[in-house]
Design a protein around this motif. Structure first.
Motif, short mmCIF file in Angstrom:
data_model
loop_
_atom_site.label_atom_id
_atom_site.label_comp_id
_atom_site.label_asym_id
_atom_site.label_seq_id
_atom_site.Cartn_x
_atom_site.Cartn_y
_atom_site.Cartn_z
N ALA A 29 3.49 -5.56 2.99
CA ALA A 29 3.57 -6.78 2.20
C ALA A 29 4.88 -7.51 2.48
O ALA A 29 4.91 -8.73 2.62
CB ALA A 29 3.43 -6.48 0.72
N ALA A 30 5.98 -6.75 2.59
CA ALA A 30 7.28 -7.36 2.90
C ALA A 30 7.27 -8.00 4.29
O ALA A 30 7.96 -9.00 4.52
CB ALA A 30 8.38 -6.30 2.81
N GLN A 31 6.48 -7.46 5.21
CA GLN A 31 6.36 -8.01 6.56
C GLN A 31 5.37 -9.17 6.62
O GLN A 31 5.21 -9.79 7.66
CB GLN A 31 5.91 -6.92 7.54
CG GLN A 31 6.92 -5.82 7.72
CD GLN A 31 6.35 -4.64 8.52
OE1 GLN A 31 5.17 -4.57 8.83
NE2 GLN A 31 7.22 -3.70 8.85
N GLY A 32 4.68 -9.44 5.51
CA GLY A 32 3.73 -10.53 5.47
C GLY A 32 2.34 -10.20 5.99
O GLY A 32 1.53 -11.09 6.20
N LEU A 33 2.06 -8.91 6.19
CA LEU A 33 0.74 -8.52 6.70
C LEU A 33 -0.34 -8.56 5.63
O LEU A 33 -1.51 -8.81 5.94
CB LEU A 33 0.81 -7.12 7.31
CG LEU A 33 1.74 -6.97 8.50
CD1 LEU A 33 1.86 -5.51 8.91
CD2 LEU A 33 1.25 -7.82 9.67
N ILE A 34 0.03 -8.28 4.40
CA ILE A 34 -0.90 -8.32 3.27
C ILE A 34 -0.16 -8.90 2.07
O ILE A 34 1.06 -9.04 2.10
CB ILE A 34 -1.45 -6.92 2.90
CG1 ILE A 34 -0.32 -5.99 2.49
CG2 ILE A 34 -2.27 -6.32 4.02
CD1 ILE A 34 -0.80 -4.72 1.84
#
Length: 60
Positions: A29-34
């Motif tokens: 989530a922090a990486q923007g994947l989900i």
């Protein structure tokens, strides 16, 4: 009769359902994947997003 796939999964259930830790999901989530969705004090992830990330091989 098969059980339909869930739309959302609670964060405490991701280990059981997808085989990855809650902290791995938070890192994705922090990486923007989900996205992690919140309702009150509960956190959820969308089943569709988890499937996409897992199929893309990000779990490796």
């Amino acid at each position: 009769m098969t059980t339909p796939a869930p739309i959302h999964t609670r964060m405490f259930q991701v280990q059981e359902r997808y085989g990855v830790s809650e902290w791995t999901v938070r890192r994705w989530a922090a990486q923007g994947l989900i996205a992690i969705h919140k309702r009150g004090n509960m956190s959820f992830v969308r089943h569709e997003e988890m499937q996409q990330v897992l199929e893309a091989g990000c779990a490796a």
